[in-house]
Motif scaffolding. Structure first.
Motif, PDB file in Angstrom:
ATOM      1  N   GLY A  67       1.203  -1.602  -0.168  1.00 16.34           N
ATOM      2  CA  GLY A  67       0.252   0.042   0.011  1.00 16.34           C
ATOM      3  C   GLY A  67       0.902   1.001  -0.078  1.00 16.34           C
ATOM      4  N   ILE A  86      -0.018   6.659   1.107  1.00 16.46           N
ATOM      5  CA  ILE A  86      -0.428   5.164   1.263  1.00 16.46           C
ATOM      6  C   ILE A  86      -1.698   5.605   1.258  1.00 16.46           C
ATOM      7  N   ASN A  87      -2.150   3.949   1.019  1.00 20.24           N
ATOM      8  CA  ASN A  87      -2.895   3.833   0.344  1.00 20.24           C
ATOM      9  C   ASN A  87      -3.929   4.634  -0.412  1.00 20.24           C
ATOM     10  N   THR A 131      -0.724   1.329   7.705  1.00 15.94           N
ATOM     11  CA  THR A 131      -1.044   1.594   6.644  1.00 15.94           C
ATOM     12  C   THR A 131      -2.938   1.870   7.058  1.00 15.94           C
ATOM     13  N   ASN A 132      -3.734   0.970   7.654  1.00 10.96           N
ATOM     14  CA  ASN A 132      -4.608   1.039   7.730  1.00 10.96           C
ATOM     15  C   ASN A 132      -5.243   1.380   9.560  1.00 10.96           C
TER      16      ASN A 132
END
Length: 179
Positions: A67, A86-87, A131-132
Motif C-alpha cells: 500500500g 499510503i493507500n 497503513t490502515n
C-alpha cells in the motif's frame, strides 16, 4: 518479543502443584494480535541495516510495504524528505514519528535534511508502517504512519562509515544514448 506500537495480551492459568514438581517450557508460538485492528508491518534492525538503499534513507524501506508507493508529483507536499503515498492519499497525510514524537512540520510536510533524506539507517533499531485502521492515538493524518525507534547507546565509542559513489561513467548505456 514486542514490536514498536504493539499491544500483546498473554492469558495464563496457573494451577497448584506439588512442592517438588518442576515445570520446564521450551519453544514459542507466534502470537496473534488481538488488541489492535491496525494493518501494519515492521522491520527489525538487521533488515534495516542490510537492505541496500540509495542514500541510506530509511523512508525508502517503507516502499517495501503493501500500500506504500512514492509520490509522482512534487507539488503534493512540501518538505525535503522522501514523499510517500499510503493507500492513495496525499504525501501530506502521512505522519512520521521518531521515538513516539511527531517529526512532521507545522504544515504536516514530509521531514528530511537538506540532502532530502531522513536519518541514516545505522541509527534505527526498528520501524513500523501503519497503513490502515490504526488507533486515534496517532491522530493528525489520514494516510498512514511511519514510526521509527532509534538505537540505544553504550559507554563504548563505536561507529560506522560508508561511502556511496555514483556517477554516469559507471552506468550502462541505454537505447537512446549516442553510439
Amino acid at each position: 518479543e514486542l514490536r514498536v506500537g504493539q499491544v500483546a495480551e498473554l492469558n495464563v492459568t496457573l494451577t497448584l502443584g506439588d512442592v517438588s514438581s518442576e515445570v520446564e517450557v521450551r519453544g514459542t508460538a507466534a502470537q496473534v494480535e488481538t488488541q489492535d485492528s491496525a494493518l501494519s508491518s515492521s522491520m527489525d534492525s538487521r533488515a534495516i541495516r542490510e537492505l541496500p538503499l540509495n542514500g541510506r534513507d530509511f523512508a525508502q524501506l517503507a516502499l517495501l510495504q503493501v500500500g506504500v508507493s512514492p509520490s509522482r508529483r512534487t507539488s503534493d507536499s512540501g518538505g525535503p524528505g522522501t514523499k510517500l503515498v499510503i493507500n492513495g492519499t496525499k504525501p501530506s497525510q502521512v505522519s512520521f514519528l521518531l521515538d513516539g514524537s511527531d517529526i512532521n512540520d507545522a504544515n504536516n510536510n514530509t521531514p528530511g535534511s537538506a540532502a532530502g533524506v531522513m536519518l541514516g539507517v545505522d541509527t534505527l533499531e526498528e520501524f513500523r508502517v501503519l497503513t490502515n485502521s490504526y488507533s486515534a492515538a496517532y491522530g493528525r493524518s489520514a494516510g498512514g504512519v511511519v514510526s521509527a525507534v532509534t538505537r540505544s547507546g553504550t559507554n563504548q565509542f563505536h561507529g560506522s562509515v560508508f561511502e556511496f559513489h555514483r556517477n554516469s561513467a559507471m552506468d550502462a548505456k541505454n537505447f537512446f544514448d549516442a553510439r
